[in-house]
Enzyme design. Structure first.
Site, mmCIF file in Angstrom:
data_model
loop_
_atom_site.group_PDB
_atom_site.id
_atom_site.type_symbol
_atom_site.label_atom_id
_atom_site.label_comp_id
_atom_site.label_asym_id
_atom_site.label_seq_id
_atom_site.Cartn_x
_atom_site.Cartn_y
_atom_site.Cartn_z
ATOM 1 N N ASN A 160 24.197 -2.324 -32.708
ATOM 2 C CA ASN A 160 24.461 -3.274 -31.611
ATOM 3 C C ASN A 160 25.939 -3.676 -31.575
ATOM 4 O OD1 ASN A 160 21.717 -3.321 -31.126
ATOM 5 N ND2 ASN A 160 21.370 -5.299 -32.115
ATOM 6 N N ASP B 50 25.500 -10.247 -32.449
ATOM 7 C CA ASP B 50 26.100 -8.897 -32.437
ATOM 8 C C ASP B 50 27.083 -8.764 -31.267
ATOM 9 O OD1 ASP B 50 24.446 -8.325 -34.588
ATOM 10 O OD2 ASP B 50 22.859 -7.539 -33.308
HETATM 11 O O1 RIB Z 1 20.723 -8.815 -34.312
HETATM 12 C C1 RIB Z 1 19.665 -8.276 -33.598
HETATM 13 C C2 RIB Z 1 19.136 -7.073 -34.315
HETATM 14 O O2 RIB Z 1 18.579 -7.486 -35.536
HETATM 15 C C3 RIB Z 1 18.027 -6.330 -33.608
HETATM 16 O O3 RIB Z 1 18.501 -5.321 -32.742
HETATM 17 C C4 RIB Z 1 17.186 -5.818 -34.744
HETATM 18 O O4 RIB Z 1 17.197 -4.430 -34.872
HETATM 19 C C5 RIB Z 1 17.693 -6.495 -35.989
HETATM 20 O O5 RIB Z 1 18.443 -5.658 -36.741
#
Ligand code: RIB
Length: 302
Positions: free
Chosen positions: A45, A255
């Protein structure tokens, strides 16, 4: 030597997402709806968030030799991310995250099966050493093994490449790793875990930041959701209010913040401007469904 790419060392997951009227308590069954299977993983992400905002990104990680792994690689390739160091592991599944999203607040809870993420190791990092040592920034999280992260941070530090660590999911940190981190970016509960403080009760910023600096953290950015962002280093502490948005899904907001912050910093933005840019990216991301799918593009933030 010209340094312009970001290296992201991190996880790749398939997110299995369900929206619920309210998150279930222990022992409770609730109805959900709108099931989706989407690309995710904090590392992937963050890589996508940075790439969509104009950064050149090289990714180090591990997927299983399965349909989810192939889809994840195709997806990162389509985002323009260099996946030469995304290794396909045999006999292990691609990482999976089960995500429940509260349909009214957008808050979520996540359970992970690390799968192939657990196989990120020093050999994989070694194979990417030239990319790490010529990077503008190394970005890591804690969804892949700490030993490999520590090794990558040592390589980066030795080559004068700054290291950004997002300590998520929360876990106590090795002092050796903390000592190599230039910018630590936890959310408030991760910051409390790192500081060794109980996560229930109010967030005591002074106590948490004192503890983190006392443990060797130099520059700390704590993301506080609707309360904004706190930055603290040896010179000052600053608070950056949040840009309020109507949240439909907060998964991946951290993210979005980290990917955008990274892209802005390597593009030469001063830290305060980079924080504000990253806040805009995060606040736009929560207005959309999904984690990776919600990452904004540069044209949406300018
Ligand atoms: O931060 C969100 C993410 O946390 C999700 O996409 C999931 O895969 C976890 O890793």
């Amino acid at each position: 030597m010209e340094r312009k790419h970001i290296v992201v060392l991190g996880s790749v997951n398939t997110d299995l997402v369900l929206r619920c009227a309210a998150l279930p308590a222990a022992g409770q069954t609730v109805h959900g709806s709108d099931f989706r299977c989407m690309p995710g993983g904090k590392g992937a992400n963050q890589a996508v968030a940075a790439a969509r905002l104009g950064a050149s990104v090289r990714f180090i990680g591990s997927i299983g030799a399965d349909e989810f792994g192939r889809a994840a690689r195709d997806n990162l390739d389509a985002e323009g991310i260099d996946t030469r160091h995304l290794r396909e592991a045999r006999d292990v599944a691609t990482g999976t995250a089960m995500i429940l999203v509260d349909a009214s607040s957008g808050q979520n809870c996540i359970a992970l099966s690390e799968g192939a993420n657990a196989l990120v190791d020093a050999d994989l990092v070694d194979a990417a050493a030239a990319d790490i040592c010529s990077a503008a920034l190394l970005v890591c999280q804690l969804e892949t093994p700490t030993a490999a992260t520590l090794y990558a941070a040592q390589l980066a530090h030795g080559a004068g490449v700054p290291v950004l660590l997002n300590p998520a999911p929360a876990a106590p940190l090795d002092a050796a790793l903390l000592g190599l981190v230039d910018l630590l970016v936890p959310n408030e509960s991760e910051a409390m875990v790192l500081a060794g403080l109980p996560t229930h009760g109010p967030f005591d910023a002074a106590r948490v930041l004192d503890a983190l600096h006392g443990m060797g953290a130099r520059s700390v950015l704590v993301t506080l959701g609707a309360q904004g962002v706190l930055h603290s280093d040896s010179r000052a502490q600053t608070h950056h209010p949040a840009q309020i948005a109507h949240a439909v899904d907060t998964s991946g907001a951290g993210d979005a913040f980290i990917g955008a912050l990274s892209a802005a910093l390597v593009a030469g933005m001063p830290l305060v401007a980079a924080i504000e840019f990253a806040q805009r990216a995060a606040s736009l991301s929560v207005t959309r469904h999904g984690a990776m799918a919600a990452m904004p593009y540069l044209r949406e933030l300018t």
